[in-house]
Design a protein around this motif. Structure first.
Motif, PDB file in Angstrom:
ATOM      1  N   ARG A   2       0.949  -1.301  -0.114  1.00 43.74           N
ATOM      2  CA  ARG A   2      -0.026  -0.056  -0.049  1.00 43.74           C
ATOM      3  C   ARG A   2       0.976   1.293  -0.028  1.00 43.74           C
ATOM      4  O   ARG A   2       1.951   1.322   0.215  1.00 43.74           O
ATOM      5  CB  ARG A   2      -0.783  -0.004   1.184  1.00 43.74           C
ATOM      6  N   SER A   3       0.314   2.256  -0.659  1.00 44.84           N
ATOM      7  CA  SER A   3       1.024   3.650  -0.634  1.00 44.84           C
ATOM      8  C   SER A   3       1.463   4.045   0.659  1.00 44.84           C
ATOM      9  O   SER A   3       2.736   4.501   0.677  1.00 44.84           O
ATOM     10  CB  SER A   3       0.316   4.509  -1.563  1.00 44.84           C
ATOM     11  N   GLU A   9       8.116   3.259   4.889  1.00 47.73           N
ATOM     12  CA  GLU A   9       9.408   2.790   4.546  1.00 47.73           C
ATOM     13  C   GLU A   9      10.498   3.912   4.081  1.00 47.73           C
ATOM     14  O   GLU A   9      11.723   3.797   4.501  1.00 47.73           O
ATOM     15  CB  GLU A   9       9.579   1.606   3.778  1.00 47.73           C
ATOM     16  N   VAL A  10      10.060   4.536   3.008  1.00 47.76           N
ATOM     17  CA  VAL A  10      10.913   5.371   2.451  1.00 47.76           C
ATOM     18  C   VAL A  10      11.365   6.463   3.376  1.00 47.76           C
ATOM     19  O   VAL A  10      12.602   6.669   3.646  1.00 47.76           O
ATOM     20  CB  VAL A  10      10.393   6.457   1.095  1.00 47.76           C
ATOM     21  N   SER A  58      12.385   0.382  -5.309  1.00 50.35           N
ATOM     22  CA  SER A  58      12.645  -0.267  -4.027  1.00 50.35           C
ATOM     23  C   SER A  58      12.606   0.938  -3.012  1.00 50.35           C
ATOM     24  O   SER A  58      13.255   2.136  -3.325  1.00 50.35           O
ATOM     25  CB  SER A  58      14.023  -0.632  -4.058  1.00 50.35           C
ATOM     26  N   PRO A  59      11.580   0.884  -2.075  1.00 50.56           N
ATOM     27  CA  PRO A  59      11.467   2.190  -0.945  1.00 50.56           C
ATOM     28  C   PRO A  59      12.874   2.367  -0.398  1.00 50.56           C
ATOM     29  O   PRO A  59      13.318   3.553  -0.194  1.00 50.56           O
ATOM     30  CB  PRO A  59      10.488   1.469  -0.088  1.00 50.56           C
ATOM     31  N   GLN A  64      17.333   5.956   0.698  1.00 53.44           N
ATOM     32  CA  GLN A  64      18.660   6.259   0.797  1.00 53.44           C
ATOM     33  C   GLN A  64      19.142   7.349  -0.055  1.00 53.44           C
ATOM     34  O   GLN A  64      19.870   8.126   0.436  1.00 53.44           O
ATOM     35  CB  GLN A  64      19.504   4.830   0.602  1.00 53.44           C
ATOM     36  N   LYS A  65      18.619   7.195  -1.486  1.00 57.80           N
ATOM     37  CA  LYS A  65      19.208   8.264  -2.407  1.00 57.80           C
ATOM     38  C   LYS A  65      18.477   9.659  -2.003  1.00 57.80           C
ATOM     39  O   LYS A  65      19.066  10.601  -1.966  1.00 57.80           O
ATOM     40  CB  LYS A  65      18.546   8.009  -3.788  1.00 57.80           C
TER      41      LYS A  65
END
Length: 424
Positions: A2-3, A9-10, A58-59, A64-65
């Protein structure tokens, strides 16, 4: 996925709370747009949401980015040079006065330590909170300057006031206040070229009443650079500046009849010091002799020709450095100052926030003027006025003012990525 789980997580990888807020809003908008397009293509709500999330990637990689890209950064190059120059100035004092002198090495240790702490505090303070207080800072600066009219303490003809009974200061102490004031006022919609000229003239008169030429010159250069770098009309700025300059020159010519003989002598002594070798030209000849005798590698172990008067450790510290370390050492110090000036100009170019740009431009003007005038008069290229060399001259006031300047520049750099993301 889910969003909301994806966004959580991001966000878990992003350390800056402020950056996290803007990144979440940006990703949420992208997901909503992608989901809407998929629904139009015939997907159900849940399917469209899961597919939109999957297409984002990938979250952990995204988090990280984003953390690396948008987290607050410290300009370690400028910070390291600030610490290095502070330590160099302190070491010079320890070497010169380790055997005892009227100057206190311990006081200089306190000054340098306090300046480093002050710069670090300002670095991690959000400079944007100062913006709405521009008019307040201007009023405070003017009121403090007005207090000098009632001072009974004079040093070299300039009045001084005491701060809480701990530190005796001259009018240069208000420069950081006026720096914050002009940076904030120039962002106001009410500001225009004519109002800026009126405010400058009124405040400059208060500076001149303190008979502190150093403070008046530094203040004028600061305002000139900040106004020019602002969004005000350049044509009106040039016309107004020409009118002010013409007025000043006219008043100066009118006042020539009131100038005393010794004042003319000081002026002529700069051009032909040999004719006034026993009076006003003595210091010019003394400085010239010390510079000539320094040689490439100086007299690090033999300092007998320097009398270590107040001026040799404050206004003429660059001559002391040259005589001690030689022309090679003086050239190295000069190049380090030049690098710092270049670095601040680079930061100005990378900053997008208008208020931040004003703070950097004003700090650049004050710091560059101090370095240029101090070294220039030490080398006989400019008339002698009382200007300290940043990091090197003895005294707490100079150290604290330059700590404020570098703290503000570093603070603006620290937040520049957040500001850029907010605008996007």
């Amino acid at each position: 996925m889910r969003s909301n789980h994806f966004l959580d997580e991001v966000s878990s990888y992003i350390r800056s709370k402020e950056a996290k807020k803007y990144i979440e809003a940006e990703l949420k908008a992208h997901l909503h747009q992608a989901k809407t397009e998929l629904v139009k293509k015939g997907y159900k709500e849940d399917e469209a949401e899961e597919l939109a999330v999957r297409n984002m990637g990938s979250p952990s990689d995204i988090g990280q980015k984003m953390d690396k890209l948008h987290r607050p950064k410290i300009d370690w190059k400028l910070m390291s040079m600030f610490l290095f120059m502070s330590a160099t100035g302190l070491f010079l004092f320890w070497f010169l006065f380790k055997d005892g002198n009227s100057f206190s090495v311990l006081n200089q240790v306190y000054s340098v330590t306090g300046s480093v702490i002050l710069a670090c505090v300002i670095l991690f303070f959000d400079y944007r909170k100062f913006q709405r207080w521009g008019w307040v800072f201007f009023t405070m600066g003017c009121l403090i300057l007005f207090q000098f009219q009632f001072s009974n303490v004079l040093v070299n003809g300039s009045p001084r006031i005491n701060i809480m009974g701990l530190l005796s200061v001259d009018s240069i102490v208000v420069l950081p206040l006026f720096l914050l004031a002009w940076a904030g006022m120039l962002q106001s919609k009410k500001m225009n070229v004519y109002l800026a000229a009126i405010l400058y003239v009124c405040s400059a008169f208060l500076f001149m009443f303190t008979t502190n030429l150093q403070a008046t010159v530094l203040y004028s250069l600061m305002v000139a650079v900040m106004v020019w770098k602002s969004s005000l009309n350049k044509r009106k700025i040039l016309i107004t500046a020409a009118v002010l300059l013409t007025t000043c020159v006219s008043l100066l010519l009118i006042s020539l009849k009131d100038i005393r003989a010794y004042q003319f002598e000081r002026l002529f002594a700069f051009v032909t010091p040999e004719k006034f070798s026993e009076t006003s030209g003595y210091m010019y000849l003394k400085l010239e002799k010390l510079i000539e005798d320094a040689g490439w590698f100086g007299h690090f172990g033999s300092l007998g020709k320097i009398d270590f008067s107040n001026e040799m450790m404050t206004d003429f510290i660059f001559v002391t450095i040259t005589y001690t370390l030689g022309w090679a050492g003086a050239l190295l110090i000069g190049l380090l100052f030049l690098w710092m000036i270049w670095r601040i100009s680079r930061i100005f170019q990378t900053v997008k926030d208008p208020f931040g740009k004003m703070l950097v431009s004003g700090s650049f003007a004050i710091f560059t003027a101090q370095v240029t005038v101090s070294i220039g008069m030490s080398l006989g290229l400019l008339p002698i006025i009382s200007v300290s060399l940043p990091f090197m001259s003895y005294g707490a006031l100079s150290a604290m003012i330059n700590a404020c300047l570098f703290g503000l520049v570093l603070s603006v750099y620290h937040k520049k990525n957040i500001i850029l993301m907010k605008k996007i």
